[in-house]
Design a protein around this motif. Structure first.
Motif, mmCIF file in Angstrom:
data_model
loop_
_atom_site.group_PDB
_atom_site.id
_atom_site.type_symbol
_atom_site.label_atom_id
_atom_site.label_comp_id
_atom_site.label_asym_id
_atom_site.label_seq_id
_atom_site.Cartn_x
_atom_site.Cartn_y
_atom_site.Cartn_z
ATOM 1 N N ILE A 92 0.866 -1.180 0.000
ATOM 2 C CA ILE A 92 0.000 0.000 0.000
ATOM 3 C C ILE A 92 0.902 1.229 0.000
ATOM 4 O O ILE A 92 1.427 1.627 1.037
ATOM 5 C CB ILE A 92 -0.896 0.021 1.263
ATOM 6 N N ASN A 93 1.109 1.815 -1.142
ATOM 7 C CA ASN A 93 2.001 2.970 -1.290
ATOM 8 C C ASN A 93 3.333 2.717 -0.585
ATOM 9 O O ASN A 93 3.816 3.547 0.179
ATOM 10 C CB ASN A 93 1.338 4.236 -0.720
ATOM 11 N N GLY A 94 3.888 1.572 -0.782
ATOM 12 C CA GLY A 94 5.192 1.254 -0.201
ATOM 13 C C GLY A 94 5.117 0.555 1.148
ATOM 14 O O GLY A 94 6.089 -0.012 1.611
ATOM 15 N N LYS A 95 3.963 0.628 1.790
ATOM 16 C CA LYS A 95 3.819 -0.040 3.083
ATOM 17 C C LYS A 95 3.332 -1.475 2.886
ATOM 18 O O LYS A 95 2.608 -1.769 1.936
ATOM 19 C CB LYS A 95 2.820 0.711 3.965
ATOM 20 N N LYS B 129 -4.944 2.642 -0.300
ATOM 21 C CA LYS B 129 -4.050 3.423 -1.169
ATOM 22 C C LYS B 129 -4.582 4.843 -1.321
ATOM 23 O O LYS B 129 -3.840 5.811 -1.333
ATOM 24 C CB LYS B 129 -3.946 2.772 -2.553
ATOM 25 N N GLN B 130 -5.891 4.944 -1.430
ATOM 26 C CA GLN B 130 -6.538 6.230 -1.665
ATOM 27 C C GLN B 130 -6.569 7.078 -0.391
ATOM 28 O O GLN B 130 -6.323 8.270 -0.440
ATOM 29 C CB GLN B 130 -7.981 5.969 -2.128
ATOM 30 N N CYS B 131 -6.863 6.435 0.729
ATOM 31 C CA CYS B 131 -7.219 7.184 1.940
ATOM 32 C C CYS B 131 -6.240 7.011 3.087
ATOM 33 O O CYS B 131 -6.408 7.630 4.132
ATOM 34 C CB CYS B 131 -8.581 6.737 2.447
ATOM 35 N N GLY B 132 -5.242 6.140 2.955
ATOM 36 C CA GLY B 132 -4.469 5.799 4.145
ATOM 37 C C GLY B 132 -5.393 5.071 5.099
ATOM 38 O O GLY B 132 -6.307 4.366 4.675
ATOM 39 N N GLU B 133 -5.206 5.320 6.396
ATOM 40 C CA GLU B 133 -6.072 4.608 7.338
ATOM 41 C C GLU B 133 -7.227 5.481 7.835
ATOM 42 O O GLU B 133 -7.736 5.287 8.934
ATOM 43 C CB GLU B 133 -5.239 4.053 8.496
ATOM 44 N N ASP B 134 -7.621 6.438 7.031
ATOM 45 C CA ASP B 134 -8.777 7.282 7.367
ATOM 46 C C ASP B 134 -10.060 6.531 6.986
ATOM 47 O O ASP B 134 -10.428 6.460 5.821
ATOM 48 C CB ASP B 134 -8.662 8.603 6.594
ATOM 49 N N SER B 135 -10.723 5.961 7.991
ATOM 50 C CA SER B 135 -11.822 5.052 7.680
ATOM 51 C C SER B 135 -13.032 5.768 7.093
ATOM 52 O O SER B 135 -13.791 5.203 6.319
ATOM 53 C CB SER B 135 -12.220 4.240 8.915
ATOM 54 N N GLU B 136 -13.214 7.040 7.462
ATOM 55 C CA GLU B 136 -14.349 7.765 6.895
ATOM 56 C C GLU B 136 -14.158 7.956 5.388
ATOM 57 O O GLU B 136 -15.068 7.762 4.600
ATOM 58 C CB GLU B 136 -14.487 9.125 7.582
#
Lengths: 288, 379
Positions: free
Chosen positions: B70-73, B325-332
């Motif tokens: 995920i974006n390198g992670k 990938k789009q939001c990181g860990e921002d669940s909203e």
């Protein structure tokens, strides 16, 4: 095409099956005066004996049928000798007979389920299409025609036997009064044994026919028996033509009920009719 | 310091060193890892499904991480046992949310698990993504609750849709067994028929285990439908009904469901089973689905649980990876992404989520036909 001819045809078919059960049941009832619930199990015995001979061993259909019917009769005969006769000797109450026969019904169904699994089976040769007849706009299958013919033949034979033969007179005598019959020299145990044989053989025949028409299950006996008993009661317990008439009345009521209301109402209609008869005409259509 | 104090201090020092070391070693790793959770039955009767979902996730994770994560992670999953029970699933979800701080839970497998997790997840704004829960109640379970398993309701809609739109039969009779399942399917089917502009010519129900359908069939015949939909609970009733339908001289095409389409049903129906079309649960028959099976089977062996479940779970990992990938860990943000992501082209086919988080676009069934007593897939 109108729906009425088909509803009538369906009613007659249903009536014919109920009639066969009711005739055998009634024959035993009028002679022994107890509600033989094990009668339902003998339909299962006949059906599965046929299944074993015809489907599993691959015998000829007629030979299988004859043997299966005789086998069902024989099982009925054994049940009488081994259990009901012993209860008679002990002067057991009606309740004891009823409970014993309920127990037998359960045991026999369980044995059949162990031997043949509880899976749904069918006797019909399903690789070919069943022959179908159209009569006045109503369709009936060959199997159903045979059921109807069997019903009429069994009624005729039973009536003839009871009215015209020595054996029939003896059965009538035992039905009227077992003790007196004994006194006048009728071998009542032998007569009752034969009555069980004949009644059970008719049950076996019904089981075979049902197996061809719809299919076999170890638990089908109770359902068939209930309908047969209702038919016998509304027709007038103990009379042969009464059982026959009751069965057709039931068949017509159920099928016209399904037509007018809904399929789920079928069993409810049967019991409503039973209750109406019990309340307003407990002696049934024909009084003995 | 006496001996006991020395021991206590010694233990504390050791613990602190280990903890510190763990934290130090863990920290750089945590910077490069996104952890999500999984809840499903890993023990008990339903463990086969949980285990196979776990396999599917393992496969998907490997592919995602080999392709750059995920974006390198690195994407990682913590597995918890929901035991196909609401109570255990709740404990598992609470652990994942409060201890592992996950923002996404893949699960549950059983509807009971998913429904139990849903309120906790809603409260903590954690995405729940089920792959195998089909209970209609999940539709309204919450904003953060998604699934790519069709609802039982959608499946029945699919039946109506197939018959009316694909086959063009507008006048259809339905014959249903009076059980919870049968009544549920019947209700949805009839509603959907009406929505689609079709007409239910006869709507009959029979009691469970019925063997004499002739009265109902006479009514069906009198209404002269273009097709008959037989909706039984079991093969014996369905097959017997179909046999009697044909005996009554009804030649209209017969449709039924997977509850009919087994050995019992075909045996009971006999020749009448010929050309009966029935709706089976969907499998992995597409090209991507087959490709997944080719990857899965050599590693884990044949699928003993459910092929749909394996495919659906595999897809969800990629869908979630897309959201991360789009939001990181921002669940909203992830939630909104999932609602708006459009069609996802996965092993199950091309599908998306509707406003309830239910799946749209999956053919909720495989259409099969019976030919000479053999079941064939109908294309």
């Amino acid at each position: 095409m109108g729906i009425i001819p088909q509803i009538i045809a369906n009613s007659i078919i249903a009536g014919a099956i109920y009639a066969l059960i009711a005739l055998g049941f009634n024959l035993i009832y009028r002679t022994t005066k107890f509600f033989n619930l094990a009668h339902g199990a003998l339909t299962v015995v006949g059906g599965y004996a046929m299944f074993f001979l015809y489907k599993e061993l691959g015998w000829n259909v007629y030979a299988s049928a004859v043997l299966a019917i005789v086998f069902a009769g024989f099982v009925g005969y054994i049940l009488d000798k081994a259990i009901f006769r012993q209860l008679r000797l002990r002067k057991a109450s009606q309740m004891v007979f009823l409970v014993a026969s309920l127990g037998l019904l359960t045991v026999i169904q369980a044995i059949i389920a162990i031997l043949f699994t509880s899976q749904f089976q069918t006797l019909a040769n399903n690789s070919t299409e069943s022959r179908v007849y159209t009569i006045a706009g109503g369709i009936i299958t060959q199997t159903q025609a045979i059921i109807l013919i069997c019903g009429i033949v069994v009624l005729a034979l039973l009536t003839l036997m009871l009215k015209k033969t020595m054996f029939g007179r003896a059965v009538n005598a035992v039905s009227d009064d077992e003790e007196v019959s004994k006194m006048v020299g009728i071998h009542t145990d032998k007569i009752i044994g034969w009555v069980f044989f004949i009644g059970s053989a008719i049950a076996g025949l019904s089981g075979i026919l049902v197996g061809f028409d719809t299919g076999l299950e170890p638990t089908m006996g109770m359902h068939l028996l209930l309908k047969g008993v209702i038919a016998a009661i509304i027709g007038g317990v103990g009379t042969m033509h009464g059982a026959f008439a009751g069965a057709f009345l039931l068949g017509f009521a159920e099928n016209f009920g399904v037509w007018q209301f809904s399929g789920e109402w079928k069993d409810a209609i049967a019991f409503i009719i039973l209750i109406i008869f019990l309340l307003f005409r407990p002696q049934g259509i024909f009084k003995k | 310091m006496d001996k006991i104090t020395k021991i206590i201090v010694g233990v504390i020092v050791v613990v602190v060193i280990i903890w510190g070391g763990y934290a130090l070693m863990g920290k750089p790793a945590a910077g490069g890892t996104i952890t999500i959770g999984f809840v499903g039955p890993l023990t008990g009767d339903a463990a086969v499904y949980g285990a196979e979902e776990k396999n599917a996730i393992t496969l998907a994770l490997k592919e995602i991480n080999e392709a750059g994560g995920i974006n390198g992670k690195t994407l990682a999953v913590v597995y918890e046992d929901g035991k196909c029970a609401g109570k255990d699933a709740t404990t598992a979800a609470q652990k994942l949310i409060s201890v592992d701080k996950v923002k996404v839970i893949l699960g549950g497998t059983c509807s009971g698990e998913t429904l139990a997790i849903a309120p906790i997840a809603e409260q903590n704004k954690v995405i729940v993504m089920s792959a195998f829960s089909s209970s209609p109640d999940i539709t309204a379970a919450g904003d953060y609750i998604f699934r790519n398993s069709p609802s039982d309701l959608d499946v029945a809609k699919g039946y109506a849709n197939y018959i009316v739109n694909k086959k063009g039969y507008k006048n259809v009779a339905i014959l249903s067994e009076n059980t919870e399942y049968g009544v549920g399917v019947r209700k949805v089917f009839v509603d959907e028929m009406n929505n689609l502009g079709g007409t239910v010519t006869t709507d009959e129900m029979f009691k469970q285990g019925e063997r004499d359908f002739r009265g109902m069939i006479a009514k069906i015949k009198a209404a002269n439908p273009q097709a008959v939909f037989v909706n039984p609970q079991a093969g014996a009733t369905g097959g017997t009904a179909i046999k009697q339908i044909r005996e009554a001289g009804i030649t209209a095409p017969i449709f039924s469901t997977y509850t009919f389409g087994g050995e019992d049903g075909i045996k009971a129906a006999g020749t009448a089973a010929n050309d009966v079309v029935f709706f089976d649960v969907v499998g992995l028959s597409g090209e991507k689905g087959k490709a997944l099976l080719d990857k899965y089977v050599p590693i884990y062996g044949n699928i003993a649980g459910n092929t749909f479940d394996v495919g659906a779970r595999y897809d969800t990992v990629f869908i979630i990876a897309g959201a991360l990938k789009q939001c990181g860990e921002d669940s909203e943000c992830m939630k909104d992404y999932l609602y708006a992501m459009g069609n996802y082209d996965g092993v199950l086919g091309s599908y998306k989520f509707d406003a309830n988080g239910d799946v749209v676009g999956i053919e909720p069934m495989t259409v099969k036909i019976i030919k000479d007593g053999k079941i064939e897939e109908l294309k």
